[in-house]
Each structure stands twice: as structure tokens, then as C-alpha cells.
Design a protein around this motif. Structure first.
Motif, PDB file in Angstrom:
ATOM      1  N   LEU A 299       0.800  -1.223   0.000  1.00  0.00           N
ATOM      2  CA  LEU A 299       0.000   0.000   0.000  1.00  0.00           C
ATOM      3  C   LEU A 299       0.834   1.275   0.000  1.00  0.00           C
ATOM      4  O   LEU A 299       0.290   2.367  -0.150  1.00  0.00           O
ATOM      5  CB  LEU A 299      -0.952  -0.016   1.200  1.00  0.00           C
ATOM      6  CG  LEU A 299      -2.070  -1.064   1.110  1.00  0.00           C
ATOM      7  CD1 LEU A 299      -2.839  -1.151   2.412  1.00  0.00           C
ATOM      8  CD2 LEU A 299      -3.012  -0.747  -0.051  1.00  0.00           C
ATOM      9  N   LEU A 300       2.137   1.153   0.138  1.00  0.00           N
ATOM     10  CA  LEU A 300       2.997   2.319  -0.031  1.00  0.00           C
ATOM     11  C   LEU A 300       3.128   2.709  -1.503  1.00  0.00           C
ATOM     12  O   LEU A 300       3.469   3.851  -1.822  1.00  0.00           O
ATOM     13  CB  LEU A 300       4.385   2.055   0.552  1.00  0.00           C
ATOM     14  CG  LEU A 300       4.478   1.880   2.065  1.00  0.00           C
ATOM     15  CD1 LEU A 300       5.911   1.563   2.466  1.00  0.00           C
ATOM     16  CD2 LEU A 300       3.984   3.123   2.793  1.00  0.00           C
ATOM     17  N   SER A 301       2.840   1.753  -2.393  1.00  0.00           N
ATOM     18  CA  SER A 301       3.001   1.998  -3.830  1.00  0.00           C
ATOM     19  C   SER A 301       1.706   1.870  -4.622  1.00  0.00           C
ATOM     20  O   SER A 301       1.598   2.444  -5.711  1.00  0.00           O
ATOM     21  CB  SER A 301       4.033   1.028  -4.419  1.00  0.00           C
ATOM     22  OG  SER A 301       5.313   1.235  -3.860  1.00  0.00           O
ATOM     23  N   HIS A 302       0.744   1.114  -4.087  1.00  0.00           N
ATOM     24  CA  HIS A 302      -0.487   0.853  -4.828  1.00  0.00           C
ATOM     25  C   HIS A 302      -1.702   1.354  -4.049  1.00  0.00           C
ATOM     26  O   HIS A 302      -1.756   1.236  -2.820  1.00  0.00           O
ATOM     27  CB  HIS A 302      -0.622  -0.643  -5.116  1.00  0.00           C
ATOM     28  CG  HIS A 302       0.433  -1.170  -6.040  1.00  0.00           C
ATOM     29  ND1 HIS A 302       0.398  -0.949  -7.399  1.00  0.00           N
ATOM     30  CD2 HIS A 302       1.564  -1.892  -5.800  1.00  0.00           C
ATOM     31  CE1 HIS A 302       1.457  -1.514  -7.962  1.00  0.00           C
ATOM     32  NE2 HIS A 302       2.182  -2.082  -7.008  1.00  0.00           N
ATOM     33  N   ASP A 303      -2.662   1.901  -4.786  1.00  0.00           N
ATOM     34  CA  ASP A 303      -3.876   2.423  -4.163  1.00  0.00           C
ATOM     35  C   ASP A 303      -4.651   1.316  -3.459  1.00  0.00           C
ATOM     36  O   ASP A 303      -4.720   0.182  -3.947  1.00  0.00           O
ATOM     37  CB  ASP A 303      -4.774   3.056  -5.223  1.00  0.00           C
ATOM     38  CG  ASP A 303      -4.198   4.345  -5.786  1.00  0.00           C
ATOM     39  OD1 ASP A 303      -3.172   4.817  -5.255  1.00  0.00           O
ATOM     40  OD2 ASP A 303      -4.784   4.873  -6.749  1.00  0.00           O
TER      41      ASP A 303
END
Length: 300
Positions: A55-59
Motif C-alpha cells: 500500500l505504499l506503492s499501490h492504491d
């Protein structure tokens, strides 16, 4: 010690019609062991990546749909894969493998993921056989845990790292560098910090000159304390999808240029393998194995 992330799920998550491109993930470690480059001690099996790092990179909305197997028909079609729980697990293990490799790279200088390089996955989409962006996830993991403060992503796959570019478009701590075919997939490009678009048919000398010209300048400009290298071998003349014209030797020389820059500056580098679609699987495996062997010669 050269540490390499590998799991049998890398090679066998798909229906029959999709398996040929995945065979290399099984054959690369077998070939390296056959040649005496590695032993089982060099290999490790990654666990499943914790969703807090995803979730740091993907919604969150995209990740929820993906893990619940609820992508729309169009979203699933864009990935190129029939979606399944095993495929999602594969992506999570690849992402964790790349995170683990970061720790090994910090310790030993370099570390590899046999798979990975899923650079077409953006913050809220999957595309081009990529569902989760392993190097983006690992880069954000390093930043979140204060293990790096300036990251350089060197993407030398023949296809632009559009998902990686989009994820980091507003992040000054991550510099994205992509050298790719101008007229190749993806046909809608994102904007990397530095894009070099190549015309079809570029051969050895011109390609290596471009890499050799830009790499030292980038290291001076970015001053990275960690590097990610996406070492796709779809730049080869034999590649069915690549449209460039590199020899096996030039592909290996490209890898050597990257590793030498990192080694001389004592900057850890994580390597994900990216694409390779030559008709002869032996050519693909040999080209990828050359990347491992080149790093092994320089670092160990």
C-alpha cells in the motif's frame, strides 16, 4: 555471498497457453547450478509480502480488488493474465523477494530476484503481465524504514517502465531512468525522470555508447545510496517483441557497465530480471545467466 530469490511458484502459476515465458524462472537457477556458479545455499524462498508495504506503492482500492479477484473484465484483460489467487500470491512473493534482496544487497553489495521487474504495474492498474510493481514496493519499503534516502532505478528493459515512472512521478527521493524502444509497448508512455527512447534496430555500439554516456552522469547527479536495476534481455536481436538488435555479448557488457558503476561507488544494487521473449528458450536463459555471472565476477 550472491543471494537469489526464487520460488517454484514463479514458474507455474498459469494455464498452459501462458507458460512458455515463465519457463525461464525455473531454468535460470538450474543452469547456474549446472555451471557451478551457485549452489542451493545461494537461493532463498521469499514469504508473502505484507500488504502494508504493497500500500505504499499501490492504491488501496486497486489492491482490494486485486486480492479479492474482483478486477473488471477490462482491468484483467489489460494485465494479460487470467486472474487467480495463485497469481496474486506469485506477485506478493516476488515483491517480498525483492524486499529481501534489498537487505542482502546492503550486506553483500548485490542481490537478485529470479523474477520481478514488474514495471508496468502502476499505482492503480496492472498491465503487461505485471500486477504489483516489485521494485517500486521495495523502494518505498527502503524509504519508509530509513534504509535509503536517494534511490536510482535503472530500467534497461526494452519496454518503458511506465508504472514505475507513474508511482514515483512526485517523489524527489526516487529517480527513474528508462532506456526503451520508442515504438514499443506500452504505447501510452508515462514520464520518467529521464527517458531515452530508441528507434527500432539500434545495435551494439550505439546502445552501449548511450548507456556509458548517461550512467556516470546520473550517479553524479542523483548521488544514490541504493540502486535498482531492471535487466531485461528483450533488447536482444533474437527477441520476438523487442525491435532492437543487441548481441548476447553487448547485453552482458550493458550489465557490466551498471555493476561497475555501483561497485566502484559501493552502492548496493538489487536486480530484477524483467523481460525476454526470444523464440529459443536457451537464448533467454543464457542471457539472464550472463547477468548473474557478470555480477558474481565483479562482486565475489
Amino acid at each position: 555471498m550472491l543471494k537469489i530469490a526464487y520460488d517454484t511458484i514463479y514458474a507455474h502459476p498459469l494455464p498452459e497457453g501462458h507458460r512458455f515465458p515463465m519457463l525461464k524462472y525455473e531454468l535460470i537457477p538450474l543452469q547456474l547450478k549446472h555451471e557451478g556458479v551457485i549452489t542451493d545455499e545461494n537461493l532463498f524462498t521469499p514469504e508473502i509480502c505484507n500488504e502494508q508495504w504493497v500500500l505504499l506503492s499501490h492504491d488501496a482500492a486497486y489492491w482490494t480488488k486485486l486480492k479479492n479477484l474482483n478486477l473488471s473484465y477490462q482491468e484483467e484483460k489489460r494485465t494479460g493474465f487470467p486472474l487467480s489467487a495463485q497469481l496474486v500470491e506469485r506477485e506478493l512473493r516476488i515483491a517480498q523477494g525483492t524486499i529481501n534482496c534489498c537487505h542482502y544487497a546492503i550486506k553483500y553489495g548485490v542481490a537478485f530476484n529470479v523474477a520481478g521487474g514488474t514495471h508496468h504495474a502502476g499505482s492503480n492498474w496492472g498491465e503487461g503481465f505485471c500486477l504489483l510493481n516489485d521494485q517500486a514496493i521495495a523502494a518505498n519499503y527502503l524509504l519508509a524504514n530509513n534504509l535509503a534516502s536517494s534511490i536510482l532505478i535503472i530500467d534497461l528493459d526494452v519496454h518503458q517502465g511506465n508504472g514505475t515512472a507513474q508511482i514515483f512521478e512526485n517523489n524527489p527521493k526516487v529517480f527513474t531512468f528508462s532506456v526503451h524502444g520508442e515504438k514499443n509497448f506500452p504505447f501510452r508512455k508515462e514520464k520518467s525522470d529521464l527517458d531515452i527512447s530508441l528507434p527500432d534496430g539500434v545495435r551494439d555500439d550505439e546502445y552501449l555508447s548511450i548507456i556509458n554516456q548517461h550512467l556516470p552522469l546520473l550517479f553524479q547527479k542523483v548521488k544514490p545510496d541504493f540502486v535498482f536495476f531492471l535487466s531485461g534481455v528483450d533488447v536482444l536481436e533474437t527477441d520476438k517483441l523487442g525491435k532492437l538488435a543487441l548481441s548476447l555479448k553487448a547485453c552482458q557488457q550493458r550489465d557490466q557497465l551498471v555493476f561497475q558503476q555501483c561497485y566502484q561507488r559501493k552502492i548496493p544494487v538489487q536486480v530484477s530480471m524483467g523481460g525476454g521473449y526470444s523464440a529459443d528458450i536457451k537464448v533467454i536463459v543464457d542471457a539472464h545467466c550472463n547477468t548473474f555471472k557478470t555480477a558474481n565476477q565483479i562482486y565475489f
